[in-house]
Scaffold this motif. Structure first.
Motif, PDB file in Angstrom:
ATOM      1  N   GLY A  38      -4.296   3.375   5.034  1.00  0.00           N
ATOM      2  CA  GLY A  38      -2.992   3.103   4.423  1.00  0.00           C
ATOM      3  C   GLY A  38      -2.976   1.811   3.636  1.00  0.00           C
ATOM      4  O   GLY A  38      -2.336   1.725   2.588  1.00  0.00           O
ATOM      5  N   GLN A  39      -3.693   0.789   4.120  1.00  0.00           N
ATOM      6  CA  GLN A  39      -3.768  -0.473   3.375  1.00  0.00           C
ATOM      7  C   GLN A  39      -4.467  -0.266   2.040  1.00  0.00           C
ATOM      8  O   GLN A  39      -4.053  -0.822   1.028  1.00  0.00           O
ATOM      9  CB  GLN A  39      -4.525  -1.520   4.192  1.00  0.00           C
ATOM     10  CG  GLN A  39      -3.745  -2.081   5.346  1.00  0.00           C
ATOM     11  CD  GLN A  39      -4.563  -3.060   6.170  1.00  0.00           C
ATOM     12  OE1 GLN A  39      -5.718  -3.319   5.867  1.00  0.00           O
ATOM     13  NE2 GLN A  39      -3.963  -3.578   7.225  1.00  0.00           N
ATOM     14  N   GLN A  40      -5.517   0.535   2.046  1.00  0.00           N
ATOM     15  CA  GLN A  40      -6.224   0.807   0.796  1.00  0.00           C
ATOM     16  C   GLN A  40      -5.345   1.574  -0.180  1.00  0.00           C
ATOM     17  O   GLN A  40      -5.440   1.388  -1.396  1.00  0.00           O
ATOM     18  CB  GLN A  40      -7.500   1.587   1.071  1.00  0.00           C
ATOM     19  CG  GLN A  40      -8.556   0.777   1.800  1.00  0.00           C
ATOM     20  CD  GLN A  40      -9.762   1.615   2.160  1.00  0.00           C
ATOM     21  OE1 GLN A  40      -9.702   2.839   2.196  1.00  0.00           O
ATOM     22  NE2 GLN A  40     -10.871   0.950   2.428  1.00  0.00           N
ATOM     23  N   LEU A  41      -4.499   2.449   0.350  1.00  0.00           N
ATOM     24  CA  LEU A  41      -3.630   3.254  -0.508  1.00  0.00           C
ATOM     25  C   LEU A  41      -2.283   2.599  -0.785  1.00  0.00           C
ATOM     26  O   LEU A  41      -1.484   3.132  -1.545  1.00  0.00           O
ATOM     27  CB  LEU A  41      -3.380   4.620   0.157  1.00  0.00           C
ATOM     28  CG  LEU A  41      -4.608   5.491   0.411  1.00  0.00           C
ATOM     29  CD1 LEU A  41      -4.226   6.721   1.215  1.00  0.00           C
ATOM     30  CD2 LEU A  41      -5.245   5.889  -0.902  1.00  0.00           C
ATOM     31  N   ASP A  42      -2.025   1.453  -0.121  1.00  0.00           N
ATOM     32  CA  ASP A  42      -0.748   0.758  -0.225  1.00  0.00           C
ATOM     33  C   ASP A  42       0.399   1.687   0.190  1.00  0.00           C
ATOM     34  O   ASP A  42       1.390   1.845  -0.515  1.00  0.00           O
ATOM     35  CB  ASP A  42      -0.530   0.215  -1.643  1.00  0.00           C
ATOM     36  CG  ASP A  42       0.583  -0.814  -1.685  1.00  0.00           C
ATOM     37  OD1 ASP A  42       0.841  -1.458  -0.645  1.00  0.00           O
ATOM     38  OD2 ASP A  42       1.208  -0.965  -2.743  1.00  0.00           O
ATOM     39  N   TRP A  43       0.223   2.305   1.362  1.00  0.00           N
ATOM     40  CA  TRP A  43       1.192   3.270   1.882  1.00  0.00           C
ATOM     41  C   TRP A  43       1.113   3.241   3.402  1.00  0.00           C
ATOM     42  O   TRP A  43       0.052   2.976   3.969  1.00  0.00           O
ATOM     43  CB  TRP A  43       0.830   4.662   1.341  1.00  0.00           C
ATOM     44  CG  TRP A  43       1.718   5.763   1.824  1.00  0.00           C
ATOM     45  CD1 TRP A  43       3.074   5.844   1.717  1.00  0.00           C
ATOM     46  CD2 TRP A  43       1.299   6.967   2.481  1.00  0.00           C
ATOM     47  NE1 TRP A  43       3.527   7.011   2.261  1.00  0.00           N
ATOM     48  CE2 TRP A  43       2.447   7.725   2.730  1.00  0.00           C
ATOM     49  CE3 TRP A  43       0.071   7.465   2.864  1.00  0.00           C
ATOM     50  CZ2 TRP A  43       2.413   8.964   3.363  1.00  0.00           C
ATOM     51  CZ3 TRP A  43       0.033   8.697   3.485  1.00  0.00           C
ATOM     52  CH2 TRP A  43       1.188   9.432   3.724  1.00  0.00           C
ATOM     53  N   ASP A  44       2.207   3.498   4.084  1.00  0.00           N
ATOM     54  CA  ASP A  44       2.224   3.508   5.552  1.00  0.00           C
ATOM     55  C   ASP A  44       1.630   4.814   6.068  1.00  0.00           C
ATOM     56  O   ASP A  44       2.325   5.650   6.624  1.00  0.00           O
ATOM     57  CB  ASP A  44       3.648   3.323   6.070  1.00  0.00           C
ATOM     58  CG  ASP A  44       3.712   3.285   7.598  1.00  0.00           C
ATOM     59  OD1 ASP A  44       2.700   2.911   8.225  1.00  0.00           O
ATOM     60  OD2 ASP A  44       4.768   3.644   8.142  1.00  0.00           O
ATOM     61  N   TYR A  45       0.333   4.969   5.870  1.00  0.00           N
ATOM     62  CA  TYR A  45      -0.342   6.188   6.308  1.00  0.00           C
ATOM     63  C   TYR A  45      -0.395   6.278   7.827  1.00  0.00           C
ATOM     64  O   TYR A  45      -0.321   7.361   8.383  1.00  0.00           O
ATOM     65  CB  TYR A  45      -1.750   6.244   5.714  1.00  0.00           C
ATOM     66  CG  TYR A  45      -2.505   7.505   6.045  1.00  0.00           C
ATOM     67  CD1 TYR A  45      -1.992   8.750   5.698  1.00  0.00           C
ATOM     68  CD2 TYR A  45      -3.725   7.459   6.702  1.00  0.00           C
ATOM     69  CE1 TYR A  45      -2.672   9.909   6.000  1.00  0.00           C
ATOM     70  CE2 TYR A  45      -4.416   8.618   7.004  1.00  0.00           C
ATOM     71  CZ  TYR A  45      -3.882   9.839   6.660  1.00  0.00           C
ATOM     72  OH  TYR A  45      -4.556  10.984   6.958  1.00  0.00           O
ATOM     73  N   ALA A  46      -0.505   5.152   8.527  1.00  0.00           N
ATOM     74  CA  ALA A  46      -0.574   5.163   9.991  1.00  0.00           C
ATOM     75  C   ALA A  46       0.709   5.756  10.577  1.00  0.00           C
ATOM     76  O   ALA A  46       0.658   6.496  11.555  1.00  0.00           O
ATOM     77  CB  ALA A  46      -0.807   3.762  10.529  1.00  0.00           C
ATOM     78  N   GLY A  47       1.841   5.456   9.984  1.00  0.00           N
ATOM     79  CA  GLY A  47       3.108   6.007  10.464  1.00  0.00           C
ATOM     80  C   GLY A  47       3.200   7.508  10.282  1.00  0.00           C
ATOM     81  O   GLY A  47       3.821   8.209  11.084  1.00  0.00           O
TER      82      GLY A  47
END
Length: 131
Positions: A38-47
């Motif tokens: 998510g950090q690499q994509l600049d998105w809250d992927y973990a959520g």
């Protein structure tokens, strides 16, 4: 729903047995890996990938994942006494989102452990090296 999936540590698996604490660590590792993605994509992927909190009761045989979003309710994880079988249970309150996430988590765990996975629908996936 009331269904179960089983991850069986068999001969050739990465580990011979797995404790409940080690199982929690593997799920937390999954959450951390999705957070890095998510950090690499600049998105809250973990959520989105792990919309649960890990809840533990006094019993050392199981714990459950409690949903943090209305689409997700509960998934229960436990191990047998020998630590060679992990069971994922979808209680009656579970949603279809829980079933999809449980399938995803079980596949991840089975692949990491090189184990045999019996899915909720009864089909088996072999991640362990077989000859």
């Amino acid at each position: 729903m009331g269904q179960s999936a089983y991850i069986k540590l068999v001969q050739g698996s990465a580990e011979g047995e797995l404790s409940l604490a080690q199982l929690k660590e593997k799920l937390l590792h999954y959450r951390d890996q999705t957070a890095l993605t998510g950090q690499q994509l600049d998105w809250d992927y973990a959520g989105a990938a792990f919309p649960y909190t890990i809840e533990t009761k006094q019993d050392d045989r199981w714990f459950y994942l409690k949903g943090t979003h209305p689409s997700y309710k509960y998934i229960i994880f436990g191990t047998d006494e020998a630590g060679t079988t992990i069971q994922a249970v979808l209680p009656e309150q579970s949603t279809h989102g829980d079933k999809a996430k449980a399938n995803e988590l079980c596949k991840y765990l089975a692949k990491q452990l090189q184990a045999e996975l019996q899915l909720f629908n009864g089909r088996t996936i072999y991640y362990n090296p077989r000859k």
